[in-house]
Design an enzyme around this catalytic site. Structure first.
Site, short mmCIF file in Angstrom:
data_model
loop_
_atom_site.label_atom_id
_atom_site.label_comp_id
_atom_site.label_asym_id
_atom_site.label_seq_id
_atom_site.Cartn_x
_atom_site.Cartn_y
_atom_site.Cartn_z
N PRO A 173 0.71 -1.20 -0.04
CA PRO A 173 0.00 0.01 0.16
C PRO A 173 0.75 1.28 0.03
CG PRO A 173 -0.88 -1.37 1.71
CD PRO A 173 0.67 -1.90 1.24
N SER A 174 0.33 2.41 -0.66
CA SER A 174 0.65 3.84 -0.54
C SER A 174 2.17 3.50 -1.50
CB SER A 174 1.18 4.05 0.72
OG SER A 174 0.13 4.16 1.56
N ARG A 175 2.28 2.73 -2.10
CA ARG A 175 3.70 2.46 -3.15
C ARG A 175 4.93 2.49 -2.38
NH1 ARG A 175 2.36 2.40 -8.00
NH2 ARG A 175 4.35 2.63 -8.74
N LEU A 176 4.64 1.61 -1.18
CA LEU A 176 6.07 1.58 0.03
C LEU A 176 6.24 0.18 -0.38
CD1 LEU A 176 4.73 3.48 3.15
CD2 LEU A 176 6.35 4.42 0.98
N HIS A 177 6.59 -0.34 -1.51
CA HIS A 177 6.96 -1.76 -1.98
C HIS A 177 8.18 -2.09 -1.38
CE1 HIS A 177 4.05 -0.28 -5.07
NE2 HIS A 177 4.92 0.50 -5.64
#
Length: 196
Positions: A173-177
């Site tokens: 989520p939130s591009r916190l890959h």
């Protein structure tokens, strides 16, 4: 920092991808293969993984095709697997080497007869003078090999990408890959977590 072999980690994810319903992932062995020509121009296409083990990642092709010529010249490649339902991407980079004649023969023997004939009939990546040319070449090869096993063409074999770098990417989520980069150093794998 050291962790388990990334090949084993890849094998676990790959096995999971192969268990997904076909309507979600029609071809779980598919990956993007990047090569480069003598001018440094990259080229990418989808091919199929046929084998993976501690030595590397194996696929087969016509050595006279564009990718075959580029791989033989540069001896390097990059691969990218992406299984959307798992939200996982795996990138592999390293040198390439041809598989052995025995490996190529063994795999070619498992292909359908039509695919074997096609390997002889297609002048891969070359211009076709007229739309019916391929059908004519297929018919010619069917006559040539009628009543006998189809041998592997001398220009058809496989490559093994010997990994030097393997990166695992997991969507979050939130591009916190989450990204783990494995780099082979002195025969062992070192892993680093990267910012997304």
């Amino acid at each position: 920092m050291r962790r388990a072999d990334p090949i084993a980690r890849f094998a676990e994810v790959f096995a999971e991808a192969k268990q997904l319903p076909r309507e979600c992932v029609p071809e779980p062995t598919a990956f993007a293969l990047a090569t480069v020509d003598q001018r440094g121009q990259p080229s990418v296409r989808i091919v199929l993984l046929k084998h993976v083990d501690a030595r590397g990642f194996v696929f087969y092709t016509n050595f006279e095709s564009r990718k075959g010529r580029e791989l033989l010249a540069s001896r390097r490649a990059a691969m990218c697997f992406h299984w959307q339902p798992l939200q996982i991407q795996i990138r592999v980079e390293g040198p390439v080497e041809p598989v052995t004649e025995a490996e190529a023969d063994a795999y070619f023997a498992t292909r359908s007869r039509d695919s074997q004939i096609g390997a002889w009939a297609s002048i891969q990546s070359e211009p076709m003078a007229s739309p019916g040319d391929l059908d004519g070449r297929v018919a010619e090869m069917e006559r040539r090999f009628a009543g006998q096993d189809v041998p592997r063409p001398p220009h058809w074999s496989g490559f093994r990408v010997v990994p030097e770098r393997i990166e695992f990417w997991k969507n979050m989520p939130s591009r916190l890959h989450v990204r783990h980069l494995y780099v082979r150093a002195n025969g062992e794998w070192e892993v680093t977590q990267l910012y997304p």
